[in-house]
Write a protein that holds these residues in place. Structure first.
Motif, PDB file in Angstrom:
ATOM      1  N   MET A 130       8.783   5.719  -7.498  1.00  0.00           N
ATOM      2  CA  MET A 130       9.261   4.358  -7.349  1.00  0.00           C
ATOM      3  C   MET A 130       8.247   3.510  -6.599  1.00  0.00           C
ATOM      4  O   MET A 130       7.945   2.375  -6.993  1.00  0.00           O
ATOM      5  CB  MET A 130      10.599   4.364  -6.595  1.00  0.00           C
ATOM      6  N   ILE A 131       7.690   4.042  -5.522  1.00  0.00           N
ATOM      7  CA  ILE A 131       6.738   3.282  -4.720  1.00  0.00           C
ATOM      8  C   ILE A 131       5.508   2.932  -5.550  1.00  0.00           C
ATOM      9  O   ILE A 131       5.034   1.795  -5.571  1.00  0.00           O
ATOM     10  CB  ILE A 131       6.346   4.078  -3.457  1.00  0.00           C
ATOM     11  N   ARG A 132       4.975   3.927  -6.271  1.00  0.00           N
ATOM     12  CA  ARG A 132       3.779   3.667  -7.080  1.00  0.00           C
ATOM     13  C   ARG A 132       4.065   2.675  -8.206  1.00  0.00           C
ATOM     14  O   ARG A 132       3.235   1.814  -8.509  1.00  0.00           O
ATOM     15  CB  ARG A 132       3.236   4.977  -7.646  1.00  0.00           C
ATOM     16  N   ALA A 133       5.237   2.744  -8.802  1.00  0.00           N
ATOM     17  CA  ALA A 133       5.593   1.810  -9.872  1.00  0.00           C
ATOM     18  C   ALA A 133       5.669   0.381  -9.338  1.00  0.00           C
ATOM     19  O   ALA A 133       5.193  -0.566  -9.986  1.00  0.00           O
ATOM     20  CB  ALA A 133       6.924   2.205 -10.500  1.00  0.00           C
ATOM     21  N   GLU A 134       6.245   0.210  -8.154  1.00  0.00           N
ATOM     22  CA  GLU A 134       6.334  -1.126  -7.552  1.00  0.00           C
ATOM     23  C   GLU A 134       4.945  -1.656  -7.223  1.00  0.00           C
ATOM     24  O   GLU A 134       4.653  -2.843  -7.417  1.00  0.00           O
ATOM     25  CB  GLU A 134       7.192  -1.084  -6.292  1.00  0.00           C
ATOM     26  N   ILE A 135       4.080  -0.785  -6.738  1.00  0.00           N
ATOM     27  CA  ILE A 135       2.717  -1.194  -6.403  1.00  0.00           C
ATOM     28  C   ILE A 135       1.961  -1.625  -7.657  1.00  0.00           C
ATOM     29  O   ILE A 135       1.276  -2.658  -7.677  1.00  0.00           O
ATOM     30  CB  ILE A 135       1.985  -0.045  -5.680  1.00  0.00           C
ATOM     31  N   CYS A 365       7.010   4.195  16.279  1.00  0.00           N
ATOM     32  CA  CYS A 365       7.632   3.470  15.160  1.00  0.00           C
ATOM     33  C   CYS A 365       8.404   4.386  14.212  1.00  0.00           C
ATOM     34  O   CYS A 365       7.841   5.325  13.633  1.00  0.00           O
ATOM     35  CB  CYS A 365       6.557   2.720  14.386  1.00  0.00           C
ATOM     36  N   ILE A 366       9.676   4.104  14.046  1.00  0.00           N
ATOM     37  CA  ILE A 366      10.530   4.918  13.194  1.00  0.00           C
ATOM     38  C   ILE A 366      10.086   4.848  11.734  1.00  0.00           C
ATOM     39  O   ILE A 366      10.335   5.757  10.952  1.00  0.00           O
ATOM     40  CB  ILE A 366      12.010   4.479  13.331  1.00  0.00           C
ATOM     41  N   GLY A 367       9.387   3.776  11.362  1.00  0.00           N
ATOM     42  CA  GLY A 367       8.970   3.609   9.975  1.00  0.00           C
ATOM     43  C   GLY A 367       7.545   4.026   9.686  1.00  0.00           C
ATOM     44  O   GLY A 367       7.002   3.693   8.627  1.00  0.00           O
ATOM     45  N   HIS A 368       6.922   4.799  10.583  1.00  0.00           N
ATOM     46  CA  HIS A 368       5.510   5.144  10.387  1.00  0.00           C
ATOM     47  C   HIS A 368       5.290   5.929   9.093  1.00  0.00           C
ATOM     48  O   HIS A 368       4.302   5.716   8.380  1.00  0.00           O
ATOM     49  CB  HIS A 368       4.974   5.930  11.586  1.00  0.00           C
ATOM     50  N   ALA A 369       6.201   6.850   8.757  1.00  0.00           N
ATOM     51  CA  ALA A 369       6.033   7.636   7.529  1.00  0.00           C
ATOM     52  C   ALA A 369       6.197   6.756   6.295  1.00  0.00           C
ATOM     53  O   ALA A 369       5.500   6.939   5.288  1.00  0.00           O
ATOM     54  CB  ALA A 369       7.033   8.783   7.496  1.00  0.00           C
ATOM     55  N   VAL A 370       7.108   5.782   6.370  1.00  0.00           N
ATOM     56  CA  VAL A 370       7.284   4.851   5.255  1.00  0.00           C
ATOM     57  C   VAL A 370       6.032   4.009   5.070  1.00  0.00           C
ATOM     58  O   VAL A 370       5.581   3.782   3.937  1.00  0.00           O
ATOM     59  CB  VAL A 370       8.515   3.947   5.488  1.00  0.00           C
ATOM     60  N   ALA A 371       5.462   3.538   6.169  1.00  0.00           N
ATOM     61  CA  ALA A 371       4.240   2.737   6.084  1.00  0.00           C
ATOM     62  C   ALA A 371       3.117   3.533   5.430  1.00  0.00           C
ATOM     63  O   ALA A 371       2.438   3.048   4.518  1.00  0.00           O
ATOM     64  CB  ALA A 371       3.829   2.273   7.474  1.00  0.00           C
ATOM     65  N   ARG A 372       2.917   4.762   5.868  1.00  0.00           N
ATOM     66  CA  ARG A 372       1.841   5.579   5.305  1.00  0.00           C
ATOM     67  C   ARG A 372       2.127   5.932   3.848  1.00  0.00           C
ATOM     68  O   ARG A 372       1.210   5.962   3.020  1.00  0.00           O
ATOM     69  CB  ARG A 372       1.651   6.839   6.147  1.00  0.00           C
ATOM     70  N   ALA A 373       3.404   6.193   3.529  1.00  0.00           N
ATOM     71  CA  ALA A 373       3.769   6.518   2.143  1.00  0.00           C
ATOM     72  C   ALA A 373       3.577   5.322   1.227  1.00  0.00           C
ATOM     73  O   ALA A 373       3.463   5.482   0.004  1.00  0.00           O
ATOM     74  CB  ALA A 373       5.222   6.990   2.084  1.00  0.00           C
ATOM     75  N   THR A 374       3.536   4.133   1.781  1.00  0.00           N
ATOM     76  CA  THR A 374       3.272   2.915   1.014  1.00  0.00           C
ATOM     77  C   THR A 374       1.779   2.650   0.918  1.00  0.00           C
ATOM     78  O   THR A 374       1.260   2.284  -0.147  1.00  0.00           O
ATOM     79  CB  THR A 374       3.975   1.708   1.662  1.00  0.00           C
ATOM     80  N   LEU A 375       1.070   2.827   2.016  1.00  0.00           N
ATOM     81  CA  LEU A 375      -0.351   2.490   2.058  1.00  0.00           C
ATOM     82  C   LEU A 375      -1.208   3.449   1.229  1.00  0.00           C
ATOM     83  O   LEU A 375      -2.197   3.034   0.617  1.00  0.00           O
ATOM     84  CB  LEU A 375      -0.843   2.471   3.508  1.00  0.00           C
ATOM     85  N   ARG A 376      -0.851   4.732   1.192  1.00  0.00           N
ATOM     86  CA  ARG A 376      -1.667   5.693   0.435  1.00  0.00           C
ATOM     87  C   ARG A 376      -1.741   5.326  -1.048  1.00  0.00           C
ATOM     88  O   ARG A 376      -2.852   5.190  -1.589  1.00  0.00           O
ATOM     89  CB  ARG A 376      -1.123   7.115   0.625  1.00  0.00           C
ATOM     90  N   PRO A 377      -0.622   5.164  -1.745  1.00  0.00           N
ATOM     91  CA  PRO A 377      -0.743   4.792  -3.158  1.00  0.00           C
ATOM     92  C   PRO A 377      -1.269   3.378  -3.356  1.00  0.00           C
ATOM     93  O   PRO A 377      -1.908   3.099  -4.370  1.00  0.00           O
ATOM     94  CB  PRO A 377       0.691   4.939  -3.688  1.00  0.00           C
ATOM     95  N   LEU A 378      -1.036   2.491  -2.401  1.00  0.00           N
ATOM     96  CA  LEU A 378      -1.552   1.129  -2.540  1.00  0.00           C
ATOM     97  C   LEU A 378      -3.071   1.129  -2.565  1.00  0.00           C
ATOM     98  O   LEU A 378      -3.692   0.551  -3.474  1.00  0.00           O
ATOM     99  CB  LEU A 378      -1.042   0.245  -1.403  1.00  0.00           C
ATOM    100  N   PHE A 379      -3.690   1.755  -1.580  1.00  0.00           N
ATOM    101  CA  PHE A 379      -5.155   1.775  -1.552  1.00  0.00           C
ATOM    102  C   PHE A 379      -5.703   2.566  -2.737  1.00  0.00           C
ATOM    103  O   PHE A 379      -6.730   2.182  -3.331  1.00  0.00           O
ATOM    104  CB  PHE A 379      -5.657   2.371  -0.235  1.00  0.00           C
ATOM    105  N   ALA A 380      -5.055   3.650  -3.126  1.00  0.00           N
ATOM    106  CA  ALA A 380      -5.514   4.419  -4.283  1.00  0.00           C
ATOM    107  C   ALA A 380      -5.497   3.562  -5.541  1.00  0.00           C
ATOM    108  O   ALA A 380      -6.439   3.594  -6.349  1.00  0.00           O
ATOM    109  CB  ALA A 380      -4.645   5.661  -4.466  1.00  0.00           C
ATOM    110  N   GLU A 381      -4.424   2.788  -5.721  1.00  0.00           N
ATOM    111  CA  GLU A 381      -4.329   1.914  -6.895  1.00  0.00           C
ATOM    112  C   GLU A 381      -5.346   0.780  -6.832  1.00  0.00           C
ATOM    113  O   GLU A 381      -5.924   0.395  -7.856  1.00  0.00           O
ATOM    114  CB  GLU A 381      -2.913   1.355  -7.017  1.00  0.00           C
ATOM    115  N   LEU A 382      -5.580   0.242  -5.640  1.00  0.00           N
ATOM    116  CA  LEU A 382      -6.603  -0.803  -5.493  1.00  0.00           C
ATOM    117  C   LEU A 382      -7.971  -0.260  -5.899  1.00  0.00           C
ATOM    118  O   LEU A 382      -8.720  -0.912  -6.640  1.00  0.00           O
ATOM    119  CB  LEU A 382      -6.649  -1.294  -4.045  1.00  0.00           C
TER     120      LEU A 382
END
Length: 420
Positions: A130-135, A365-382
């Motif tokens: 889902m995250i990668r599709a949104e990105i 930060c409680i959302g640190h894993a969410v942030a990293r799980a978002t940033l990894r595919p984002l930079f890979a796709e970029l």
């Protein structure tokens, strides 16, 4: 509150007047200036700096890594419950003791536990597709040799992830994104209402709290597996969280996600354009993880966190009285020469990288894993999509003393050729 003993090192080290003229609250400093030379001067000459704000109000600033880490970890000495942001300086935070971000242990741990288990790296793996599709859907707006405002584009990214985890209807994502920007940048003309920052902040809070109250009513009728439902099921001291506690934590989750995550890739792209380091990083997939940690350090999207002294204590031989506000500047700590070699260089190979972007201690930060799980595919796709780019418009930073980030950054990209 007034300082009782401003150290002799309180004289301004920067050559432009008395230290009292430094205004670290001013949102314009972070939009139109550069706080890093100021922070560097403070680290060297006045690492525990008092700023008088009014006749009976002021705060201490800590700018060295060790002192920032100390203040954030020692919840027995410094409480979050009087408010964690400068926007509530002198007024207290009505959410203190009811919202995870402004509640101290042990109650903090009880409130956090059920949410934290839903936001671990392993739990998030089921959402990778889902995250990668949104990105990919977002990045489709970047076309060959056509200017695009990546800051505005990536503003929508956090809602695509956190909004899904909270089961927020997609149609509401743009509205919630704007309201959260109003909440953290009420001084910014792009988000401010005609009545000024105070009205902007009140309206953002009113609408966001009313929105999540409606969602809460829905979840109580039909609970699911989303984060709001987990808050409904959370018990603290043997009782379920009340409505105001749940709504306050929904607000905290959405604001935390929307106002930090998108600024990391945008700030990195701005610096990589300046330094010319994009091609090197994009061509080295083995550096994806270390480069993301460097982007987190470099951008430090949350400028500061505030605490209040519970008892008299000392920081770097400066006396702090009980009740004094202490502001820990994360962006300064992440450029501390005592911890980071050549800290003003963006180095995707940096190891170790003990950045403090997500805070420290029990309030990490409680959302640190969410942030990293978002940033990894984002930079890979970029990297897969963009061969090269240049910044082609005048960058505009957000007018906020809390968020360090761009609200507009226009780039023109050359896309990679697709081979079949």
């Amino acid at each position: 509150m007034t300082a009782t003993a401003v150290p002799a090192t309180g004289r301004c080290p920067f050559g432009f007047g008395a230290a009292a003229t430094l205004d670290l609250i001013d949102p314009g400093l972070y939009a139109h200036g550069d706080p890093h030379p100021i922070w560097q001067g403070l680290r060297e000459h006045d690492p525990v700096h008092w700023q008088q704000v009014g006749p009976d109000l002021g705060f201490w600033s800590v700018t060295r890594y060790a002192d920032v880490d100390h203040v954030l970890r020692r919840h027995d000495l410094f409480t979050s419950e009087e408010g964690s942001l400068l926007t509530v300086l002198g007024r207290g935070d009505p959410a203190g003791g009811r919202q995870i971000a402004v509640t101290d242990p042990p109650r903090h741990s009880q409130m956090r536990d059920r949410l934290q288990r839903a936001m671990t790296k392993r739990s998030l793996e089921t959402h990778d597709g889902m995250i990668r599709a949104e990105i990919r859907q977002l990045l489709a707006a970047i076309t060959d040799n056509t200017p695009v405002d990546v800051a505005a584009l990536l503003t929508d990214l956090p809602m695509a992830v956190t909004g899904t985890l909270m089961a927020v209807p997609r149609a509401d994502w743009p509205r919630l994104t704007r309201l959260t920007n109003m909440a953290i940048a009420p001084d910014d003309p792009e988000y401010a209402l005609p009545g000024g920052p105070g009205e902007t902040l009140r309206e953002a809070h009113r609408e966001l709290f009313a929105y999540f109250q409606d969602l809460l009513d829905d979840r109580r009728r039909a609970p699911g597996e989303d984060l709001i439902s987990r808050l409904v099921a959370t018990e603290v001291d043997g009782r379920p969280l009340g409505s105001s506690e749940i709504v306050s934590n929904c607000y905290s989750l959405i604001v935390g996600a929307n106002t930090t995550t998108p600024h990391v890739p945008v700030g990195a792209l701005a610096e990589l354009d300046r330094s010319g380091g994009y091609r090197d990083w994009a061509s080295r997939p083995e550096l994806l993880a270390s480069g993301i940690e460097e982007a987190l350090r470099w951008v430090s999207p949350a400028n500061h966190l505030m605490r209040h002294a519970i008892v008299d204590s000392e920081i770097a031989e400066v006396r702090i009285r009980a009740g004094d506000p202490v502001v820990a500047w994360l962006g300064s700590a992440n450029r501390d020469e005592r911890v980071f070699d050549r800290p003003h260089r963006f180095d995707v190979r940096r190891k170790p990288n003990r950045h403090i972007t997500f805070g420290a201690g029990p309030h990490y930060c409680i959302g640190h894993a969410v942030a990293r799980a978002t940033l990894r595919p984002l930079f890979a796709e970029l990297f897969d999509r963009i061969e090269s780019y240049e910044v082609t418009g005048e960058p505009q930073r957000m007018v906020s003393n809390f968020i360090a980030g761009y609200k507009h950054l226009t780039i023109t990209a050359r896309l990679r050729e697709v081979t079949l």
